[in-house]
Design an enzyme around this catalytic site. Structure first.
Site, PDB file in Angstrom:
ATOM      1  N   LYS A 173      -6.607  -7.721  -5.879  1.00  0.00           N
ATOM      2  CA  LYS A 173      -5.477  -8.448  -6.467  1.00  0.00           C
ATOM      3  C   LYS A 173      -4.639  -9.050  -5.348  1.00  0.00           C
ATOM      4  CE  LYS A 173      -1.211  -7.121  -8.689  1.00  0.00           C
ATOM      5  NZ  LYS A 173      -0.611  -6.151  -9.581  1.00  0.00           N
TER       6      LYS A 173
HETATM    7  C1  5RP Z   1       3.319  -4.143  -7.615  1.00  0.00           C
HETATM    8  C2  5RP Z   1       2.165  -4.546  -8.423  1.00  0.00           C
HETATM    9  C3  5RP Z   1       2.390  -5.320  -9.685  1.00  0.00           C
HETATM   10  O1  5RP Z   1       1.538  -4.841 -10.666  1.00  0.00           O
HETATM   11  C4  5RP Z   1       2.086  -6.761  -9.406  1.00  0.00           C
HETATM   12  O2  5RP Z   1       3.001  -7.275  -8.492  1.00  0.00           O
HETATM   13  C5  5RP Z   1       1.939  -7.643 -10.656  1.00  0.00           C
HETATM   14  O3  5RP Z   1       3.085  -7.860 -11.272  1.00  0.00           O
HETATM   15  P1  5RP Z   1       3.908  -9.212 -11.169  1.00  0.00           P
HETATM   16  O4  5RP Z   1       3.096 -10.251 -11.937  1.00  0.00           O
HETATM   17  O5  5RP Z   1       5.198  -8.883 -11.825  1.00  0.00           O
HETATM   18  O6  5RP Z   1       4.031  -9.613  -9.719  1.00  0.00           O
HETATM   19  O7  5RP Z   1       1.045  -4.278  -8.079  1.00  0.00           O
HETATM   20  O8  5RP Z   1       2.908  -3.502  -6.475  1.00  0.00           O
END
Ligand code: 5RP
Length: 261
Positions: A173
């Site tokens: 991610k």
């Molecule tokens: C924080 C995360 C969150 O799940 C990620 O940032 C996704 O959320 P957003 O779309 O609000 O940024 O991993 O560490």
């Protein structure tokens, strides 16, 4: 890849189109009661019908999600810091693989902090988690590039994603950036994109569209869904951009129509 690992991955990333809309609600593990998630159950439950999977922490899963929901779960298993610290990188593994399995998760998620003071520690933690996951057929999602002050450009994000994949993560991610296709091209496993801080619904839909257009396997989106003026209409709009290939403008029109109607 063994059956269990593959089956869990297919439950997260739909094999029909190799895309996913993961709803991220794990923010509280270092941000506390994040806006929109003050009462998690109230926010999350109405969204579950539209998400392909749900990324959350053990505590919120146990207390806020009814076991009758069959949504695939991605469990955040790293932590140890809070927004009160300047350095968010000092994380460790905070949930055992055995407990994750007991909670019937499809994957576990851990952050790595490339370029931080705790770079080594977080990469080694990722490696240890992957070894454990491989033992039981549990995929590991590596979260990259969380933090305040950093250039989230193609060079940095490609570095982070590639290190995560080389270490053995099954999904990575990261954030969307200019020349994003280079990040995807140099990462041999599926890449999903975080939404980041709340922006307008139109901007968030554009981000989801561009990410998928440039090779992302979908989104792992939180604030831009649950902080929307209409979270259900927003997740539906995001879903149609990711899975139905509709333009962000069309999705936004649908969002507005749902919101007004
Ligand atoms: C924080 C995360 C969150 O799940 C990620 O940032 C996704 O959320 P957003 O779309 O609000 O940024 O991993 O560490």
């Amino acid at each position: 890849m063994d059956f269990g690992m593959q089956n869990r991955l297919f439950r997260i990333i739909n094999p029909k189109d190799n895309k996913t809309v993961m709803l991220a609600v794990d923010h509280g593990y270092f941000m506390g009661p994040t806006g929109g998630l003050e009462e998690p159950k109230k926010t999350i439950e109405p969204l579950l019908a539209y998400a392909d999977s749900l990324m959350l922490t053990r505590g919120i899963l146990r207390t806020q999600i009814a076991p009758s929901f069959s949504i695939p779960l991605v469990l955040r298993v790293s932590g140890g810091t809070s927004i009160l610290k300047d350095d968010l990188s000092d994380e460790d593994i905070t949930v055992s693989m055995e407990d994750a399995i007991r909670l019937n998760v499809c994957a576990v998620a851990i952050s790595i902090f490339i370029g931080s003071d705790h770079e080594r520690q977080t990469i080694v933690n990722l490696a240890k988690l992957i070894d454990k996951g491989n033992k039981y057929g549990i995929p590991v999602l590596a979260v990259t590039a969380v933090g305040r002050e950093m250039a989230r450009d193609v060079r940095y994000l490609s570095l982070c994603c590639r290190i995560a994949a080389e270490t053995g993560a099954s999904i990575v991610k990261t954030y969307y950036c200019e020349d994003f296709e280079k990040v995807v091209k140099t990462c041999p496993v599926p890449v999903v994109v975080a939404g980041g801080k709340k922006v307008s619904e139109k901007e968030a839909l554009n981000l989801a569209y561009n990410a998928v257009k440039h090779g992302a396997s979908g989104v792992d989106m939180g604030r831009n869904i649950f902080q929307s003026v209409n979270p259900v209409a927003m997740i539906k709009a995001v879903k149609s951009v990711v899975h139905d290939d509709i333009t962000p403008d069309e999705a936004y029109d649908k969002f507005i129509a749902k919101f007004i109607g």
